[in-house]
Motif scaffolding. Sequence first.
Motif, mmCIF file in Angstrom:
data_model
loop_
_atom_site.group_PDB
_atom_site.id
_atom_site.type_symbol
_atom_site.label_atom_id
_atom_site.label_comp_id
_atom_site.label_asym_id
_atom_site.label_seq_id
_atom_site.Cartn_x
_atom_site.Cartn_y
_atom_site.Cartn_z
ATOM 1 N N ALA A 175 -38.556 90.526 58.281
ATOM 2 C CA ALA A 175 -38.223 91.794 57.612
ATOM 3 C C ALA A 175 -37.370 91.543 56.365
ATOM 4 N N GLU A 176 -36.359 90.677 56.500
ATOM 5 C CA GLU A 176 -35.498 90.401 55.348
ATOM 6 C C GLU A 176 -36.282 89.686 54.246
ATOM 7 N N SER A 177 -37.136 88.746 54.661
ATOM 8 C CA SER A 177 -37.909 87.988 53.688
ATOM 9 C C SER A 177 -38.801 88.907 52.858
ATOM 10 N N LYS A 178 -39.384 89.896 53.516
ATOM 11 C CA LYS A 178 -40.267 90.825 52.822
ATOM 12 C C LYS A 178 -39.492 91.592 51.740
ATOM 13 N N GLU A 179 -38.316 92.087 52.117
ATOM 14 C CA GLU A 179 -37.482 92.817 51.150
ATOM 15 C C GLU A 179 -37.028 91.908 50.010
ATOM 16 N N ALA A 180 -36.571 90.711 50.371
ATOM 17 C CA ALA A 180 -36.036 89.790 49.361
ATOM 18 C C ALA A 180 -37.122 89.384 48.375
ATOM 19 N N LYS A 181 -38.327 89.139 48.892
ATOM 20 C CA LYS A 181 -39.442 88.730 48.038
ATOM 21 C C LYS A 181 -39.807 89.866 47.083
ATOM 22 N N ALA A 182 -39.800 91.094 47.583
ATOM 23 C CA ALA A 182 -40.129 92.245 46.740
ATOM 24 C C ALA A 182 -39.104 92.381 45.606
ATOM 25 N N GLU A 183 -37.837 92.185 45.935
ATOM 26 C CA GLU A 183 -36.791 92.250 44.896
ATOM 27 C C GLU A 183 -36.988 91.158 43.849
ATOM 28 N N LEU A 184 -37.281 89.957 44.339
ATOM 29 C CA LEU A 184 -37.487 88.813 43.452
ATOM 30 C C LEU A 184 -38.657 89.082 42.507
ATOM 31 N N ASP A 185 -39.760 89.585 43.065
ATOM 32 C CA ASP A 185 -40.942 89.887 42.258
ATOM 33 C C ASP A 185 -40.629 90.946 41.203
ATOM 34 N N ALA A 186 -39.846 91.952 41.593
ATOM 35 C CA ALA A 186 -39.504 93.022 40.651
ATOM 36 C C ALA A 186 -38.669 92.467 39.493
ATOM 37 N N ARG A 187 -37.696 91.619 39.827
ATOM 38 C CA ARG A 187 -36.861 91.027 38.783
ATOM 39 C C ARG A 187 -37.704 90.148 37.852
ATOM 40 N N ASP B 183 -37.383 76.655 43.500
ATOM 41 C CA ASP B 183 -38.680 77.105 44.002
ATOM 42 C C ASP B 183 -38.817 78.606 43.846
ATOM 43 N N GLY B 184 -37.755 79.296 44.225
ATOM 44 C CA GLY B 184 -37.769 80.726 43.992
ATOM 45 C C GLY B 184 -37.322 80.935 42.554
ATOM 46 N N LEU B 185 -37.385 82.118 42.077
ATOM 47 C CA LEU B 185 -36.894 82.347 40.732
ATOM 48 C C LEU B 185 -35.439 82.762 40.831
#
Lengths: 334, 334
Positions: free
Chosen positions: B238-250, A317-319
């Motif tokens: 808070a962790e989800s926000k950071e993790a999602k931002a990293e995922l989007d960047a990758r 689901d996630g990348l």
Amino acid sequence: MSSDEGIEIDPQTIKELELLEAALSDVDTEIIAKQYLMTKDIFAQRHNTISKIPKFWAVVFNNAQIDLEAAITPGDREIFEHALTGIEVVRPEIPASAKLTDAGLSGYGEPRSVTLRFQFSENPWFSDSVLEKTLYYRYSKDGEAGLVSEPIKINWKAGKDVTEGLTDAAYAFWQAQKKSASQNLDGVVSGDARKARDAAAKKLPEYKTVVDTLENKVEGAISFFNFFSYRGRWTSAAESKEAKAELDARRQAALAGKPVADKEEEEEDDDEEMPAEAEAETFPAGHEVAVTIAEDIYPGAIDYFMSETLDSDDELDGLDLDDDSEDDDDVEMS
Amino acid sequence: MSSDEGIEIDPQTIKELELLEAALSDVDTEIIAKQYLMTKDIFAQRHNTISKIPKFWAVVFNNAQIDLEAAITPGDREIFEHALTGIEVVRPEIPASAKLTDAGLSGYGEPRSVTLRFQFSENPWFSDSVLEKTLYYRYSKDGEAGLVSEPIKINWKAGKDVTEGLTDAAYAFWQAQKKSASQNLDGVVSGDARKARDAAAKKLPEYKTVVDTLENKVEGAISFFNFFSYRGRWTSAAESKEAKAELDARRQAALAGKPVADKEEEEEDDDEEMPAEAEAETFPAGHEVAVTIAEDIYPGAIDYFMSETLDSDDELDGLDLDDDSEDDDDVEMS
């Protein structure tokens, strides 16, 4: 829940539930259209990527057997593995120019109608490079609704027909009906007219051939390729248009709180013979299988493929870009 | 498909498949939001109609057991039948003011987060009139994603707890973690920080109570009410926000064709103990059950209800106003 309890429901409440179901069904249909328009380009890209993976669709169909609830015979599997190069799902009543912004139900035709296009490489079984099956969502004047379709011809090579004559027989029956004026395949038939069509169909020698061929089959040995002969309860576009208009009118009246006259009850006659089209149906699960392919297997193909070939607890689901390349270099199919 | 064949897939092709999966998953998520906004008013109307039908939700849950793949114990069933008056599904991160036209993913929060609200009449089992479970879709910094939730308290009446102390124990464990500074439930924990939290959690006496209570359960006798204690792999907003931002960047980097550095591999240690949160999980299928209720059972409730109570081959997809009122006056539940 003990079985001696009864639930009494007011008929008015049942009518309300039916109107709500109809409204929810409209949303589902519109969602099919929206999702189609939103994913079209992604699927086109996927088509290119998949073409680099040998046997992709064979693996997918193999892994999807439970959801398909249809027998894929060893013969079918061999064909898929050796020759199935691509699958495309098209919504033929949504024009290519349709945009998401005009994705209202009134904007175009029936989003549930669907074309499944199977592409094949040169192979020993048949000469067709594409087998294309279009199923139309149609309403009949006697209150049924569902996917109907014309049987298509598969050009089997000599001695190679895995359906053992069934697709040929179904196609011949359809052509014979088409030629017979009494069948009125493009017309509006309800009640007695449908019964007359049915009686005439049963007199065709081609009907008998289909029924005889079906009778000689061992249960469960029906090839997936008979899906291409599925017809359902055939209803013409003309009849569907009239039936849908009637349905809409009754629904508007019900929504406006007007008394809706009960439609004449179809007389149910338990002794009645099975209609010709049901008796000569080569693939009774055609509607369900088409929906499963279009809505589950095709969109979820990568998941189906991965589930067998990749040993991973990846959260797809996630990348996940964390693959260990060493592991991926040589994926073994078990 | 014979087992001695291998499929070799280029790592680049796998990365492409993953990007395509991520793009399709984004569409699915957006579709959840669109469908929610398109059906909200219909479900509000349905709520009114359903309230006129006794035991509606008890019948639905009874008929949905296969799809739920969760045990509904005889004790649960009794509660549903006597006291469950309504269910509502809300997407808490989609603001009430959201409109279909701004239903892009960026328009609001995570459409997959979901609140399931169970309404009960006065009853002998517990004093709550509403049991509300909110599950948040969250990404963790070590690459997991899924629905997580805080255990909620059910105020059982004396001697009436069908979970035999499990929901109380799970709630007490959660509260103890909340009070312990070392747990950092609202913070960002990955790698060693998560391991430290886990080690500290295992030292809490409340952890031991949950595990002991679970161990005393006969397999399959886990009440549905333990769903309200489901927590999943807890991850803060808070962790989800950071993790999602990293995922989007990758993902952006991968889409732009830039080399994406492999994330540090988590060391997999097969000898490692099970983490505290997995060992003390009262309802391991919580994520799946929440999705099934929100996406299948709740929207399809009328179908589930009808399938048992109405003897009909109605095509419920179309609107059928042809009921024979005599038949509907007294619907018996078998």
